[in-house]
Each structure stands twice: as structure tokens, then as C-alpha cells.
Motif scaffolding. Structure first.
Motif, PDB file in Angstrom:
ATOM      1  N   UNK A 163     -15.793  23.367   8.444  1.00  0.00           N
ATOM      2  CA  UNK A 163     -16.050  22.766   7.599  1.00  0.00           C
ATOM      3  C   UNK A 163     -16.098  21.301   8.445  1.00  0.00           C
ATOM      4  N   UNK A 164     -15.488  21.212  10.046  1.00  0.00           N
ATOM      5  CA  UNK A 164     -16.355  20.628  11.372  1.00  0.00           C
ATOM      6  C   UNK A 164     -17.502  20.773  11.174  1.00  0.00           C
ATOM      7  N   UNK A 165     -18.036  21.909  11.223  1.00  0.00           N
ATOM      8  CA  UNK A 165     -19.665  22.309  11.696  1.00  0.00           C
ATOM      9  C   UNK A 165     -20.285  22.270  10.600  1.00  0.00           C
ATOM     10  N   UNK A 166     -19.732  22.097   9.294  1.00  0.00           N
ATOM     11  CA  UNK A 166     -20.755  21.809   8.660  1.00  0.00           C
ATOM     12  C   UNK A 166     -21.265  20.191   8.645  1.00  0.00           C
ATOM     13  N   UNK A 167     -19.683  19.178   8.487  1.00  0.00           N
ATOM     14  CA  UNK A 167     -19.506  17.956   8.854  1.00  0.00           C
ATOM     15  C   UNK A 167     -20.843  17.475   9.737  1.00  0.00           C
ATOM     16  N   UNK A 168     -20.862  18.276  10.564  1.00  0.00           N
ATOM     17  CA  UNK A 168     -21.806  17.748  12.061  1.00  0.00           C
ATOM     18  C   UNK A 168     -23.673  18.368  11.774  1.00  0.00           C
ATOM     19  N   UNK A 169     -23.325  19.361  11.059  1.00  0.00           N
ATOM     20  CA  UNK A 169     -24.660  19.892  10.904  1.00  0.00           C
ATOM     21  C   UNK A 169     -25.598  19.357  10.087  1.00  0.00           C
ATOM     22  N   UNK A 170     -24.644  18.724   8.552  1.00  0.00           N
ATOM     23  CA  UNK A 170     -24.797  17.689   7.886  1.00  0.00           C
ATOM     24  C   UNK A 170     -25.446  16.509   7.809  1.00  0.00           C
ATOM     25  N   UNK A 171     -24.199  15.984   8.727  1.00  0.00           N
ATOM     26  CA  UNK A 171     -24.721  14.575   9.538  1.00  0.00           C
ATOM     27  C   UNK A 171     -26.574  14.316  10.005  1.00  0.00           C
ATOM     28  N   UNK A 172     -26.516  15.279   9.901  1.00  0.00           N
ATOM     29  CA  UNK A 172     -28.183  14.562  10.983  1.00  0.00           C
ATOM     30  C   UNK A 172     -28.750  14.703   9.765  1.00  0.00           C
ATOM     31  N   UNK A 173     -28.830  15.499   8.624  1.00  0.00           N
ATOM     32  CA  UNK A 173     -29.926  15.720   7.959  1.00  0.00           C
ATOM     33  C   UNK A 173     -29.775  15.198   6.139  1.00  0.00           C
ATOM     34  N   UNK A 174     -28.500  14.452   6.774  1.00  0.00           N
ATOM     35  CA  UNK A 174     -27.852  13.741   4.738  1.00  0.00           C
ATOM     36  C   UNK A 174     -26.968  12.770   5.722  1.00  0.00           C
TER      37      UNK A 174
END
Length: 162
Positions: free
Chosen positions: A118-129
Motif C-alpha cells: 500500500x505504501x509503495x502504491x501510494x508513492x507511485x500514484x502520488x507522482x501520476x495523480x
């Protein structure tokens, strides 16, 4: 047998209200009015019906996939506790993975701790969204597995020797 993908993605507690699971894939529109979408699917291993992580992809409505990343279960500690408890060897096909076979009434990904994913998904999506997580973030505790931490054994105190 079903992977119970909707339950797995629910366990992640992703904050995107405009989302759905189709088959074994999660789809979301994290930011309304933007042509970018998020797609998350399970990554297969070299063993049949065995999954080793998640593949996140940012998909543009007109241009198709524009970026992707794979998040391995091993890299994010998803099954570390389960594998340690079952003494699963790091060199076996079961280590850090799950397959479609499971005990009746239990998910095939039983024992997963989704915090790292979940933390990794949050970091990744923070860049795009940007801002999508703050706009509709559910309680982080809701999708996390509670674990009791065992305190370390008491060490020698001042003036004490072993």
C-alpha cells in the motif's frame, strides 16, 4: 479457483472511489476529469497459477499505457510473516508468493500483510495523480493487519553480567 481479487484490493484500502475490479484486475480513475487511469494486476511467476507481486500501470485514455512498475511481494514483505511462521525456504516456489489454490473459505493470499504494498502504491500514484490520496483517503488502519510486537528479552542492566 478464484483469486478473490476484489477482497485483496479491498484489503489494500486504496482511496479511489471511482474504481472497480474486473476479473483479477483493479481499475481506477484517481483524479476526475483527467485522462489518466490506474490499472493494477497480479504478476505471474514462472510457476503456473502462482503470483509474485502486483503490476501497476498508468494508462492514458487515448494513448494507452504510458508507465508501469512491478511491486514484488518479497520486496514489500507481503508474505514474510507467513513464510517465517511456516519455515518456507527462500529457495522454494512458495516463498513470497501465493497461488490460486487455498483452503475452503479462506483467500488464496491468506497471511498477506499489505502495508508495504500500500505504501509503495501510494508513492507511485502520488507522482501520476497528485493529491488523489488526500482527497478521499480512508483510514489507513482499516486495511492493515494488526500485529503484536514481542519485546526483546531484557538485556543486562547496569552492574549486571551474564
Amino acid at each position: 479457483m478464484s483469486l478473490q481479487a476484489p477482497e485483496f484490493f479491498a484489503e489494500l484500502c486504496l482511496p479511489f472511489t471511482d474504481s472497480t475490479v474486473v476479473g483479477n484486475t483493479y481499475y481506477a480513475t484517481p483524479v476526475a476529469g483527467v485522462p489518466l487511469r490506474l490499472r493494477i494486476g497480479f504478476t505471474a511467476t514462472i510457476h503456473a497459477d502462482t503470483y509474485g507481486g502486483l503490476r501497476l500501470a498508468v494508462v492514458h485514455a487515448d494513448r494507452g499505457e504510458i508507465d508501469a512498475v512491478t511491486l514484488g511481494f518479497v520486496d514489500h514483505g507481503t508474505f514474510h510473516r507467513r513464510d517465517e511462521a511456516h519455515h518456507t525456504s527462500a529457495h522454494s516456489k512458495q516463498y513470497g508468493t501465493f497461488d490460486k489454490y487455498h483452503r475452503p473459505g479462506r483467500p488464496s493470499w491468506e497471511g498477506a500483510v499489505t502495508t508495504g504494498l500500500r505504501d509503495a502504491i501510494e508513492q507511485y500514484t502520488a507522482v501520476w495523480f497528485p493529491g488523489a490520496w488526500q482527497a478521499s483517503a480512508p483510514s489507513r488502519a482499516a486495511g492493515r493487519t494488526a500485529h503484536k510486537t514481542v519485546p526483546p528479552p531484557p538485556g543486562p542492566g547496569p552492574g549486571r553480567t551474564r
